[in-house]
Design a protein around this motif. Structure first.
Motif, short mmCIF file in Angstrom:
data_model
loop_
_atom_site.label_atom_id
_atom_site.label_comp_id
_atom_site.label_asym_id
_atom_site.label_seq_id
_atom_site.Cartn_x
_atom_site.Cartn_y
_atom_site.Cartn_z
N SER A 58 0.82 -1.21 0.00
CA SER A 58 0.00 0.00 0.00
C SER A 58 0.86 1.26 0.00
N ILE A 64 -4.11 -3.10 7.14
CA ILE A 64 -4.22 -4.21 6.21
C ILE A 64 -5.22 -3.88 5.13
N THR A 65 -5.03 -4.44 3.97
CA THR A 65 -5.95 -4.23 2.88
C THR A 65 -6.96 -5.37 2.91
MG MG Z 1 -1.93 -2.84 2.33
#
Ligand code: MG
Ligand code: GDP
Length: 597
Positions: A18, A52-53
């Motif tokens: 990210s 977190i994605t």
């Molecule tokens: Mg991420």
């Protein structure tokens, strides 16, 4: 089309996907420095906080080089195993992948599993050595690992840092020169693959797709090949930081569509969109219904909130089609839902979203996997058991099957011994052991999925001092010698505490659960026996001694308002308590099995 590049970023969790995406967005002027916030693509609060994605994200960047204008579509994917199906669909929407490896950590389990997904889809891989700014970076060692793994030349590996911006220009240049432009027939019938969908409270479902062939025009009547449903393309467009409506989206491009769909269940990841009037003949390969792997009961803390909980779960499901649930009731917990999740992280996320977005306070029961059960009377009739309490009478059971996984652990060689011991304790069978480099080992096990639902991950981290990473894939069902372990409080069975366990673990586990419950359940006015049993046979017992003190006694003759306050406090405390027979049980006790040492 020749100036389009579609790529994704794959990496083990926390290796900097990210952050690097942020740098690309800035370098291409897609987002101004003023609007920049970290992990710009992670739009959910939960994603930002946890770093977190959870969902895939797509964004289009414009980039000019040597007078040529390019369109770069970046798809940021969730790296976690719970969401690997989404990762695989996102990967299928691309021609290339940036494979990011943290230079201070080296290759980890999800680096490898995501890389394999990318290779299966014939993606061009651009290896990136990230976090070069860290003092602990080991560029030579990690470059060797990468070269070994993908068989590239060391000079193909781009040193970079999402923090300082090192390597960003080289990465952009590599995207243009190494990743092929999309192929496909611009004049053929429309064939578009959905790789994600999001729920917008005002617009309904917004689906993201990649056009493989043909083009999609605004207002067209469209068909979903897998469900056979048709809709109208009310709004289509491309994805910048905000959606940009367009009249047409063409072959090779990544876009969005809004078509009045209100429920995520209708638009599944992997679905093929085509036009109603001139449909394509085949669906994009790889559509599958994602199956929940982990089940648990979710109950409102306040029994009056059942309908509100139902409403909240329905709303959540609009947004997340992988969440499944059905009403169930428990003698101990009242009315609630048996819910299916993709994995433990997914379960935690749902629980957290219920609390945050819907203000629900819930009790979650011990998670379990889904079992197949065959009775003697009907040995060919498979019964699916998602709740241990639903198991048929043990005396009638022929076999019980449980799901198995292939577990892959990557660790430093000095921890191999401890990792092996843990895996064997968890009923794992060693399958393979490969030295990736002199001091990194990949160990593969076959193991019951149920074992990772408990404390496997935490234990793995602790025996390896954090130096082990883990990934798994379901590999089907296998018969096991499982028994139902029941817990009795004050001689009453607590259905919400029943678990299916392997016979060889039952005795020890029963003992530990009784001990833990003794710790968690407060003493009450009477003595409470805690028992663990298999069928009618008690295998462990603890006793909570009676308590005789009345907390309000000391207020007698005293201040009446103080007394009321005390009573109110007690009532507050009781909210998270459940009455089981005569015994008051705090919420944590229902998760006691997860907290054993
Ligand atoms: Mg991420
Ligand atoms: P993802 O899970 O792969 O998306 O990783 P993130 O981009 O969320 O990064 C994980 C953590 O590593 C965050 O705390 C980032 O600030 C940090 N990080 C990411 N890239 C770099 C880098 O190049 N250098 C340093 N020092 N830290 C980084």
């Amino acid at each position: 089309m020749k100036n389009i590049r579609n790529f994704c970023i794959i990496a083990h969790i926390d290796h900097g996907k990210s952050t690097l995406a942020d740098r690309l967005l800035q370098a291409t002027g897609t987002i101004s420095d003023r609007d920049m916030q970290n992990q710009a693509l992670d739009s959910m609060d939960l994603e930002r906080e946890r770093g977190i994605t959870i969902k895939s994200h797509a964004i289009q960047m414009d980039y000019e080089k040597d007078g040529e204008k390019y369109t770069l579509n970046l798809i940021d994917t969730p790296g976690h195993v719970d969401f690997s199906y989404e990762v695989s669909r996102s990967i299928a929407a691309c021609e290339g992948a940036l494979l990011i490896v943290d230079a201070s950590q080296g290759i980890e389990a999800q680096t490898i599993s995501n890389l394999y997904l990318a290779l299966e889809n014939d993606l061009e891989i651009i290896p990136i050595l990230n976090k070069m700014d860290l003092p602990g970076a080991e560029p030579e060692e990690v470059t060797d690992q990468i070269v070994e793994l993908i068989g590239c030349d060391p000079s193909d590996v781009i040193p970079a840092s999402g923090k300082t911006g090192l390597g960003v220009d080289e990465i952009l240049a590599a995207i243009l020169s190494r990743i092929p432009a999309p192929k496909g027939d611009p004049d053929g019938p429309l064939q578009a693959m959905v790789f994600d969908s999001v729920f917008n409270p005002f617009r309904g479902i917004i689906a993201y797709y990649r056009i493989m062939n043909g083009s999609l025009k605004k207002g067209e009547k469209i068909l979903f090949l897998n469900t056979g449903e048709d809709y109208h393309a009310d709004e289509i467009g491309i994805l910048k930081m905000t959606p940009q409506p367009r009249d047409i989206v063409k072959t090779g491009d990544v876009g969005y569509i809004i078509s009045g769909i209100k429920n995520a269940k209708e638009v599944k990841v992997g679905e093929t969109i085509t036009t109603f009037d001139n449909p394509c003949l085949t669906a994009v390969k790889g559509f599958e219904d994602v199956k929940p792997m982990v089940f648990a009961g979710i109950y409102p803390v306040d029994t009056d909130d059942f309908e509100e909980l139902r409403y909240s779960m329905e709303k959540l499901q609009l947004n997340d089609s992988s969440l499944v649930f059905e009403p169930e009731s428990s003698a101990a917990l009242g009315f609630g839902f048996r819910c299916g999740f993709l994995g433990m992280l997914h379960m935690e996320i749902i629980q957290e979203r219920l609390e945050r977005e819907f203000n629900m306070t819930v009790i979650t029961t011990v998670p379990n996997v889904s079992y197949y059960c065959y009775t003697r009377k009907n040995p060919t009739d498979k019964q699916i058991v998602n709740n241990p309490s639903d198991l048929p009478d043990p005396s009638t059971i022929e076999t019980i099957e449980e799901p198995y996984i292939k577990a892959q652990v990557i660790t430093k060689s000095e921890y191999v011994g401890q990792v092996m011991t843990l895996c064997v304790e968890k009923r794992g069978e060693l399958q393979n052991q490969i030295y990736l480099t002199q001091d990194r080992v990949e160990i593969t096990f076959k193991m019951p999925m149920a074992e990772i639902v408990f404390d496997f991950y935490d234990r793995l981290k602790s025996v390896s001092r954090g130096y082990a990473s883990f990934d798994y894939h379901p590999i089907g069902y296998q018969a096991s010698d499982l028994v139902k372990l029941d817990i009795l409080l004050n001689h009453e069975q607590v259905d919400a505490l029943s678990a299916l366990v392997h016979r060889s673990n039952a005795f020890e586990l029963g003992k530990k659960i009784c001990l833990k419950l003794k710790e968690l359940i407060p003493r009450q006015q009477f003595e409470i026996p805690i028992q663990a049993s298999i069928g009618a046979k008690v295998i462990a017992r603890e006793t909570i001694k009676a308590l005789r003190k009345d907390v309000t006694a000391k207020c007698y003759g005293g201040d009446i308002s103080r007394k009321r306050k005390l009573l109110e406090k007690q009532k507050e405390g009781k909210k998270r308590m459940r009455q089981v027979g005569r015994v008051e049980v705090p919420q944590e006790a229902f998760l006691a099995v997860l907290k054993l040492n």
